[in-house]
Structures are given as C-alpha cells and as structure tokens.
Write an enzyme that holds these catalytic residues in place. Structure first.
Site, PDB file in Angstrom:
ATOM      1  N   ASN A  13       0.445  -0.857  -0.188  1.00  0.00           N
ATOM      2  CA  ASN A  13       0.042  -0.472   0.127  1.00  0.00           C
ATOM      3  C   ASN A  13       0.983   1.102  -0.270  1.00  0.00           C
ATOM      4  OD1 ASN A  13      -2.084   1.801   0.416  1.00  0.00           O
ATOM      5  ND2 ASN A  13      -2.683   1.557   2.083  1.00  0.00           N
ATOM      6  N   TRP A  14       0.919   2.510  -0.948  1.00  0.00           N
ATOM      7  CA  TRP A  14       2.353   2.870  -1.262  1.00  0.00           C
ATOM      8  C   TRP A  14       1.423   4.119  -1.052  1.00  0.00           C
ATOM      9  CZ3 TRP A  14       4.179   3.279  -7.164  1.00  0.00           C
ATOM     10  CH2 TRP A  14       5.526   2.053  -6.981  1.00  0.00           C
ATOM     11  N   LYS A  15       0.381   3.663  -0.359  1.00  0.00           N
ATOM     12  CA  LYS A  15      -0.122   5.273   0.599  1.00  0.00           C
ATOM     13  C   LYS A  15       0.064   6.911  -0.189  1.00  0.00           C
ATOM     14  CE  LYS A  15       0.195   3.052   5.128  1.00  0.00           C
ATOM     15  NZ  LYS A  15       0.503   3.150   6.007  1.00  0.00           N
ATOM     16  N   HIS A  99      -9.345   1.675   4.801  1.00  0.00           N
ATOM     17  CA  HIS A  99      -8.574   1.798   5.910  1.00  0.00           C
ATOM     18  C   HIS A  99      -8.224   2.518   7.422  1.00  0.00           C
ATOM     19  CE1 HIS A  99      -3.567   2.834   6.067  1.00  0.00           C
ATOM     20  NE2 HIS A  99      -3.542   1.498   6.016  1.00  0.00           N
ATOM     21  N   GLU A 101      -6.300   5.029   7.798  1.00  0.00           N
ATOM     22  CA  GLU A 101      -5.982   6.328   7.280  1.00  0.00           C
ATOM     23  C   GLU A 101      -6.997   7.319   7.290  1.00  0.00           C
ATOM     24  OE1 GLU A 101      -2.605   5.957   5.402  1.00  0.00           O
ATOM     25  OE2 GLU A 101      -1.664   5.139   7.348  1.00  0.00           O
ATOM     26  N   GLU A 171      -5.200  -4.724  10.712  1.00  0.00           N
ATOM     27  CA  GLU A 171      -4.438  -3.707  10.683  1.00  0.00           C
ATOM     28  C   GLU A 171      -4.801  -2.935  11.950  1.00  0.00           C
ATOM     29  OE1 GLU A 171      -2.336  -2.990   6.782  1.00  0.00           O
ATOM     30  OE2 GLU A 171      -3.449  -1.396   7.002  1.00  0.00           O
ATOM     31  N   GLY A 177       3.182   2.518  10.660  1.00  0.00           N
ATOM     32  CA  GLY A 177       4.207   3.353  10.501  1.00  0.00           C
ATOM     33  C   GLY A 177       5.266   3.684  11.344  1.00  0.00           C
ATOM     34  N   SER A 217       3.257  -2.038  10.021  1.00  0.00           N
ATOM     35  CA  SER A 217       4.772  -2.366  10.023  1.00  0.00           C
ATOM     36  C   SER A 217       5.821  -3.813  10.028  1.00  0.00           C
ATOM     37  CB  SER A 217       5.320  -2.309  12.140  1.00  0.00           C
ATOM     38  OG  SER A 217       5.572  -1.126  12.188  1.00  0.00           O
ATOM     39  N   GLY A 238       3.083  -1.446   4.275  1.00  0.00           N
ATOM     40  CA  GLY A 238       3.769   0.569   3.717  1.00  0.00           C
ATOM     41  C   GLY A 238       4.666   0.579   3.522  1.00  0.00           C
ATOM     42  N   GLY A 239       5.082   0.955   4.702  1.00  0.00           N
ATOM     43  CA  GLY A 239       7.070   1.140   4.564  1.00  0.00           C
ATOM     44  C   GLY A 239       7.219   0.508   3.436  1.00  0.00           C
TER      45      GLY A 239
END
Ligand code: 13P
Length: 257
Positions: A13-15, A99, A101, A171, A177, A217, A238-239
């Site tokens: 998930n590149w956000k 999500h 966010e 999640e 993150g 993470s 993500g990251g």
C-alpha cells in the site's frame, strides 16, 4: 498461511507516495530482483494517478495493481472522487477499503465501508477490507469485540457467493508506520477471530477460503514469523513496499515451499 484452502497475498500500500517517474524506477528495480512467485499473489496498491502506468509497467510480471480507495457510487456529482467502475476499466484488480488513515482523516465509517465493499464487488474488484483497533481500545480489552463489529458491518448484505472475492486485512492502528509490530500471537489471534466471524455468518467452507492479511510495520525481519500463523495469509505493507529490495524479501518469505 494455509495454502491448501486460500491464496496468500502480499500487497503493498503505497499511500501518498511515489510520483510517476519514481513508479517507473521502482518497477525496473522490482522486476530485476523478483522471481516468479509461485505460492503467493503480489499486489501493489498505488495512487490513482499512477494506476494506468503501473498496469502497463507490471504487465509482464506477476504483479496485480490495486487502488487505495474508491467511492461507493458508480457515478455522479462527487467532485474529486473515483468510482470502482472507473478503476475496473483501467485494469485494477484490488481496492483497499476502510484503511484506518481514511477512517481517521476522511470520516470513513463502518457504514461507508460497507457501501464501498458493495460498490467494489459490483464493479468486479476485490476489496481488501481493513479493520483494526487503536492502542486505547487494545488496552481496554475490547479488541476482539471491535474487530467482530467491524467485520460484521463491512459484510452486511454481502452474499456468500461474493465472499471468495473479499480479502480482509487486520491492521492494528498502533502498529501502522510506528515500527511497532503486533506479536505473531496477537496477529494470529485477531486474524482467527475475523475468520470465526465469517464462519458464523457464512459457514466453514466460505470462511476457510478467505484470505486474511496482517498489516502494520511488516518488514523482512518479522514477515516469516507473522506468516507462520495459520490464519495470517499475507501482508498489507506500507513503508517496506516502497523499497523494492525489502518488498521482495517479504514476497520471498511468503513464497517458500
Ligand atoms: P506500515 O507497513 O508502514 O506500518 O503501513 C501499514 C499499512 O498501513 C498498510 O496499509
């Protein structure tokens, strides 16, 4: 993982990361590092504006493209929004729904999540439905009740025959993150709970075929242990999905015979 009954899916998930030129560089690097994953499906959920290029760039390797959100209506006066139908026509296969966010910053609720799940399925997309608790909720001891509620809301009025297209991602908000990961046991327990809710709603055959991912993470160091849990069928990353070498290491962890 339990590959006998369901697909293992490693999804990035590149956000709000990577421009078009950075997407091109990433694709070149990923293709040079990645073999042909035999045991898992690889997905990259990218910003809307990079979708068209990404479907072209990853056409010749086994990477499916996903979106990070969609609207719940198929068309209409919703300035700035994108419908599931529009995504489908671009060659998108998956769409992240709910999500944390988006729940936190854009007023996404369990009600809109349910509407978006329907919109995605209607358009022929596979929703990756995100659920998860905050640190306060975990400390209050209500995690499993909350997850049960979120899963039930997301699936309201979804018929059994559509369930093979639905993916869940657990999640925990406190792990996103932050570098803090849920322990393999914590992740396993919640993913098992998600499957139990699905079993109660749809029966054992449907439940055992649903892919349930862990996200928060996830990285090359912890992936193997998390994926060893019987109800953790992949990751939403993500990251670490922004770095081709790290993403490939996670794919490799899921792809071991
Ligand atoms: P991180 O892997 O950066 O913690 O993000 C997880 C996530 O939110 C994926 O959807």
């Amino acid at each position: 993982m339990n590959r006998r009954y369901r697909k293992t899916i490693i999804a990035g998930n590149w956000k709000m990361n990577k421009t078009l030129s950075e997407t091109r560089i990433f694709a070149d690097e990923l293709k040079s590092l990645m073999g042909r994953p035999k045991w898992c499906e690889v997905v990259l959920c990218v910003p809307y504006v990079n979708i068209q290029a990404a479907t072209r760039l990853f056409k010749d390797c086994r990477v499916s493209i996903g979106a990070e959100n969609c609207h719940y209506e198929s068309s209409g006066a919703y300035t700035g929004e994108v419908s599931a139908e529009m995504l489908k026509e671009l060659g998108v296969k998956y769409v992240v729904i709910g999500h944390s966010e988006r729940r936190q910053y854009y007023n996404e609720t369990d009600f809109t999540v349910n509407k978006k799940v329907h919109a995605a399925l209607e358009a022929g997309l596979r929703p990756i439905v995100c659920v998860g608790e905050s640190l306060e909720q975990r400390e209050l001891g209500v995690t499993l009740e909350l997850i049960t509620y979120q899963v039930k809301c997301a699936l309201s009025r979804v018929p059994a025959e559509k369930m093979r297209h639905v993916v869940f991602a657990y999640e925990p908000i406190w792990a996103i993150g932050t570098g803090k990961t849920a322990t393999a046991q914590e992740a396993g327990e919640v993913c098992e709970t998600i499957r139990t809710v699905i079993r109660k709603l749809y029966g054992a055959r449907v439940a055992r075929a649903v892919t349930v991912q862990y996200g928060g993470s996830m990285n090359p160091k912890n992936a193997q242990e998390l994926l060893a849990q019987p109800d953790v069928d992949g990751g939403l990353i993500g990251g670490a999905s922004l770095k081709p070498d790290q993403f490939v290491e996670i794919i490799n962890a899921a792809n071991q015979e």
